[in-house]
Write an enzyme that holds these catalytic residues in place. Structure first.
Site, mmCIF file in Angstrom:
data_model
loop_
_atom_site.group_PDB
_atom_site.id
_atom_site.type_symbol
_atom_site.label_atom_id
_atom_site.label_comp_id
_atom_site.label_asym_id
_atom_site.label_seq_id
_atom_site.Cartn_x
_atom_site.Cartn_y
_atom_site.Cartn_z
ATOM 1 C CE LYS A 88 -18.742 16.380 97.849
ATOM 2 N NZ LYS A 88 -17.274 16.122 97.844
ATOM 3 C CD GLU A 110 -26.390 13.189 95.530
ATOM 4 O OE1 GLU A 110 -27.449 13.726 95.889
ATOM 5 O OE2 GLU A 110 -25.364 13.844 95.249
ATOM 6 C CB SER A 378 -11.751 20.843 97.281
ATOM 7 O OG SER A 378 -11.046 19.622 97.132
#
Ligand SMILES: *Cc1c(COP(=O)(O)O)cnc(C)c1O
Length: 416
Positions: A88, A110, A378
């Site tokens: 991310k 968010e 990930s």
């Protein structure tokens, strides 16, 4: 098709937003396209990817796993070694750098489980930007470790009390804020979804994963049969797949959250689930889990990052066209995959990434030994102790928590 056509990937995508958001979205689109052609911006991005995120991330040959499964060679892209523990940060750093270039000093985001909030808060701390994270009140309460990290990085966490007080309400609140403050503020959206240009932009910032993998494949002369990634909103998968989309091979496999069963509310399978429908939500058209009135249905997954009712429009299109194959893994299979790769490779997968690991465990034995498959890990699993410990060692974990509470209540030995 890699780039959208005016924000559309075939019929999915678009910019279905209130009038007040059109201008900020158009400005963002222009700024993004200019930045991606500016050598100075690209150099700055590359430097921070290297020095702060820790790129490139390694491609690990999973030797023992390969031997045990007795088929294709298994490789793992260790994206979990990126600073803050997951992919991310690639998107957060890219968008924050772009916001700075646009002269915006305030960032909003968010977050659901808090992973995107943590990445954005860290990126803002690194780049000297003011950060507010919108998070449903329910999520604030159950994701305290991530809330604590965001605050340590200096972000303000705004608990959203409207609606179901979870992710979708946090998105609505963030969009409202952006509409009210478009000149000072950039909204860092966390996955490859939302109104255009976010799906294109998030894919481009995440495609560093795929570009590295392409070089790593060439350097080792691998004959790759398949790339496998877990799919929440779709940012790690689309970034991993990006350089390969317009090629006929390898197979691209997206793994959704199978949860605990096929029933409504028991999973987050958007591409083949019973309640899977075309719809429009949060500014884009795609596949969603919706009821007959078009309202979002509850979803369920052991991995917070895959527990979402929508999927990015480009993935939905590529799934419909057959370029990306979609499957799912159940909670239990993901837990088994965590154990398997921890024990045999010394690599602790995040619960999300373990869904891709579970698919690799099924696929590898069906393929010949001279072929390779690559899993995108990930994220790493350190963040998941509160999920995995109650399953793997319930009694000991309960005792530990009781003892911790007692320690904190009885002797306050640690102070600020
Ligand atoms: C958030 C998250 C995901 C899911 O998001 P995508 O946008 O689909 O990549 C997957 N893995 C980890 C570790 C995450 O934190």
């Amino acid at each position: 098709m890699i780039h959208s056509d005016k924000g559309f990937f075939d019929t999915f995508g678009g910019k279905y937003v209130a009038e007040v958001l059109r201008r900020p979205l158009d400005e963002l689109e222009t700024a993004f396209h200019e930045a991606m052609k500016d050598p100075e911006f690209l150099q700055e991005l590359k430097t921070i990817q290297r020095d702060y995120i820790g790129r490139e991330t390694p491609l690990l040959f999973a030797q023992t796993a390969t031997k045990l499964l007795g088929g294709a060679q298994i490789y793992i892209k260790l994206e979990g070694l990126a600073n803050t523990g997951a992919h991310k940060i690639n998107n957060a750093i890219g968008q924050c750098l772009l916001a700075k270039r646009m002269g915006k000093k305030r960032i909003i985001a968010e977050t659901g489980a808090g992973q995107h909030g943590v990445a954005t808060a860290a990126a803002c701390a690194k780049l000297g930007l003011d950060c507010t994270v919108y998070m449903g009140e329910v999520d604030v309460r159950r994701q305290q470790p991530n809330v604590a990290s965001m605050e340590l990085y200096g972000a303000k966490v705004h608990a959203v009390t409207s609606g179901s007080r979870t992710l979708k309400d946090a998105v609505n609140e963030a969009m409202r804020d952006w509409a009210a403050n478009p000149d000072t503020t950039h909204y860092v959206l966390g996955s490859a979804l939302g109104p255009a240009p976010f799906p294109d932009m998030v894919r481009e910032f995440q495609s560093v994963i795929g570009r590295e993998v392409e070089e790593q494949i060439a350097a080792r002369k691998l004959d790759v049969a398949a790339l496998i990634a877990c799919v929440g909103g779709g940012s790690n998968s689309i970034g991993f797949f990006a350089p390969f989309i317009d090629k006929p091979s390898p197979r691209l496999i997206g793994v959704e959250a199978g949860g605990i069963g096929d029933g409504i509310g028991q999973n987050a399978v958007r591409m083949s689930g019973k309640a899977s429908r075309d719809g429009i939500m949060h500014g884009y058209k795609s596949r969603f889990l919706l009821d007959e009135d078009g309202q979002a249905l509850p979803t369920r997954s052991i991995s917070a990052g895959l527990d979402y009712c929508g999927i990015g429009p480009q993935l939905a299109t590529l799934g419909k066209q057959g370029r990306i194959e979609f499957t799912y893994a159940r909670d239990e299979e993901a837990l088994k995959a965590v154990k398997f790769f921890a024990r045999n490779e010394g690599v602790l997968f995040a619960m999300e990434s373990a869904h891709a690991g579970a698919e690799a465990i099924k696929l590898a034995p069906t393929l010949p030994k001279d072929k390779a498959i690559i899993i995108n890990m990930s994220g790493r699993g350190d963040k998941d102790v509160f999920i995995t410990c109650p399953v793997f060692r319930r009694e000991e974990w309960l005792n530990f928590l009781h003892a911790e509470i007692e320690r904190l209540e009885n002797n306050r030995e640690i102070h600020d």
